[in-house]
Design a protein around this motif. Structure first.
Motif, mmCIF file in Angstrom:
data_model
loop_
_atom_site.group_PDB
_atom_site.id
_atom_site.type_symbol
_atom_site.label_atom_id
_atom_site.label_comp_id
_atom_site.label_asym_id
_atom_site.label_seq_id
_atom_site.Cartn_x
_atom_site.Cartn_y
_atom_site.Cartn_z
ATOM 1 N N THR A 96 0.832 -1.206 0.000
ATOM 2 C CA THR A 96 0.000 0.000 0.000
ATOM 3 C C THR A 96 0.862 1.250 0.000
ATOM 4 O O THR A 96 0.635 2.170 -0.795
ATOM 5 C CB THR A 96 -0.936 0.001 1.228
ATOM 6 O OG1 THR A 96 -1.753 -1.167 1.178
ATOM 7 C CG2 THR A 96 -1.801 1.242 1.260
ATOM 8 N N LEU A 97 1.858 1.287 0.860
ATOM 9 C CA LEU A 97 2.745 2.445 0.940
ATOM 10 C C LEU A 97 3.549 2.606 -0.350
ATOM 11 O O LEU A 97 3.644 3.709 -0.902
ATOM 12 C CB LEU A 97 3.681 2.313 2.143
ATOM 13 C CG LEU A 97 4.681 3.435 2.346
ATOM 14 C CD1 LEU A 97 3.950 4.735 2.672
ATOM 15 C CD2 LEU A 97 5.651 3.080 3.455
ATOM 16 N N THR B 99 2.899 1.492 -3.398
ATOM 17 C CA THR B 99 2.044 1.887 -4.519
ATOM 18 C C THR B 99 1.668 3.356 -4.425
ATOM 19 O O THR B 99 1.648 4.072 -5.437
ATOM 20 C CB THR B 99 0.783 1.006 -4.562
ATOM 21 O OG1 THR B 99 1.181 -0.357 -4.683
ATOM 22 C CG2 THR B 99 -0.116 1.383 -5.721
ATOM 23 N N SER B 100 1.382 3.839 -3.222
ATOM 24 C CA SER B 100 1.055 5.254 -3.048
ATOM 25 C C SER B 100 2.222 6.146 -3.452
ATOM 26 O O SER B 100 2.036 7.147 -4.149
ATOM 27 C CB SER B 100 0.672 5.526 -1.592
ATOM 28 O OG SER B 100 -0.466 4.801 -1.239
ATOM 29 N N VAL B 101 3.418 5.770 -3.041
ATOM 30 C CA VAL B 101 4.604 6.562 -3.387
ATOM 31 C C VAL B 101 4.870 6.494 -4.894
ATOM 32 O O VAL B 101 5.174 7.507 -5.529
ATOM 33 C CB VAL B 101 5.833 6.085 -2.581
ATOM 34 C CG1 VAL B 101 7.116 6.718 -3.087
ATOM 35 C CG2 VAL B 101 5.637 6.385 -1.102
ATOM 36 N N LEU C 187 2.694 5.946 -7.344
ATOM 37 C CA LEU C 187 1.689 6.727 -8.062
ATOM 38 C C LEU C 187 1.880 8.227 -7.870
ATOM 39 O O LEU C 187 1.584 9.015 -8.772
ATOM 40 C CB LEU C 187 0.285 6.309 -7.639
ATOM 41 C CG LEU C 187 -0.167 4.936 -8.131
ATOM 42 C CD1 LEU C 187 -1.505 4.563 -7.508
ATOM 43 C CD2 LEU C 187 -0.242 4.900 -9.641
ATOM 44 N N ALA C 188 2.377 8.618 -6.695
ATOM 45 C CA ALA C 188 2.645 10.042 -6.478
ATOM 46 C C ALA C 188 3.842 10.503 -7.305
ATOM 47 O O ALA C 188 3.836 11.605 -7.853
ATOM 48 C CB ALA C 188 2.893 10.305 -4.998
#
Length: 164
Positions: free
Chosen positions: A147-148, A150-152, A154-155
Motif C-alpha cells: 500500500t505504501l 504503490t502510493s509513493v 503513483l505520487a
C-alpha cells in the motif's frame, strides 16, 4: 506472488531456524565462534531478496502468455493489437516499481520469518506457533508495504495509474 512465497519459503525458513533453536544448534554455532545471523540468516535473507523478483518475472511471463492465449480466440484480437495495447499501457516505472516492490516484499518475508524462527520458545509447539505468527505477520507486512509503495509510486509517476 509474495504471499505464496511467504507461505512456502517463509514457513520453511522459520521452521528450520526454530528447529535449530530448540535443538540448540544456534548456540553450538555461537560456541564455535561463528555468528549465527551471518552464517545462517544472511544467506536466507539474500536468497529471498533475489528469488522474489525472479518469481515475479516468471508470474508475469505466464500471465502475459495466458492473456495472449485468451485474447486472440475470445475477443477476436490480433497479436499486433495485443502488443499495441500492452506497449501503450506499459512503462519503465511500472517495471522497475514491480521489481523494487518484489525485492522489498522478499526482504519483509525474510526479516519476519528469520526473526520469529530465531526467537522460538516452547519446544516443537513453539515452532508451530512461530511459523503461524511469522506467516500472518509477513502477510500484514506485505499488505502495508504494498500500500505504501504503490502510493509513493503513483505520487512520483502518476502516469503509471492511467490506462490509455
Amino acid at each position: 506472488n509474495g504471499m505464496v512465497i511467504a507461505g512456502v519459503a517463509g514457513t520453511a525458513i522459520c521452521a528450520d531456524l526454530g528447529a535449530r533453536k530448540i535443538r540448540q544448534e544456534l548456540d553450538a554455532i555461537s560456541v564455535l565462534g561463528l555468528d549465527p545471523v551471518r552464517e545462517i540468516v544472511t544467506p536466507r535473507f539474500l536468497a529471498l531478496g533475489v528469488m522474489t523478483p525472479l518469481m515475479l518475472a516468471l508470474a508475469i511471463l505466464i500471465s502475459l502468455f495466458g492473456e495472449w492465449c485468451c485474447d486472440i480466440p475470445i475477443w477476436g484480437s490480433t497479436t499486433g493489437g495485443f502488443l499495441a495495447t500492452f506497449s501503450s499501457n506499459f512503462s519503465l516505472p511500472d517495471f522497475f516499481g514491480a521489481v523494487l516492490r518484489a525485492i522489498g516484499v522478499g526482504f519483509i518475508i525474510a526479516i519476519t520469518c528469520c526473526y520469529k524462527g530465531m526467537n522460538v520458545k516452547g519446544g516443537p509447539q513453539g515452532v508451530g506457533r512461530a511459523v503461524n505468527q511469522a506467516v500472518v505477520l509477513a502477510f500484514a507486512g506485505i499488505w502495508a508495504f504494498s500500500t505504501l509503495f504503490t502510493s509513493v509510486l503513483l505520487a512520483a509517476y502518476p502516469e503509471t495509474g492511467n490506462l490509455h
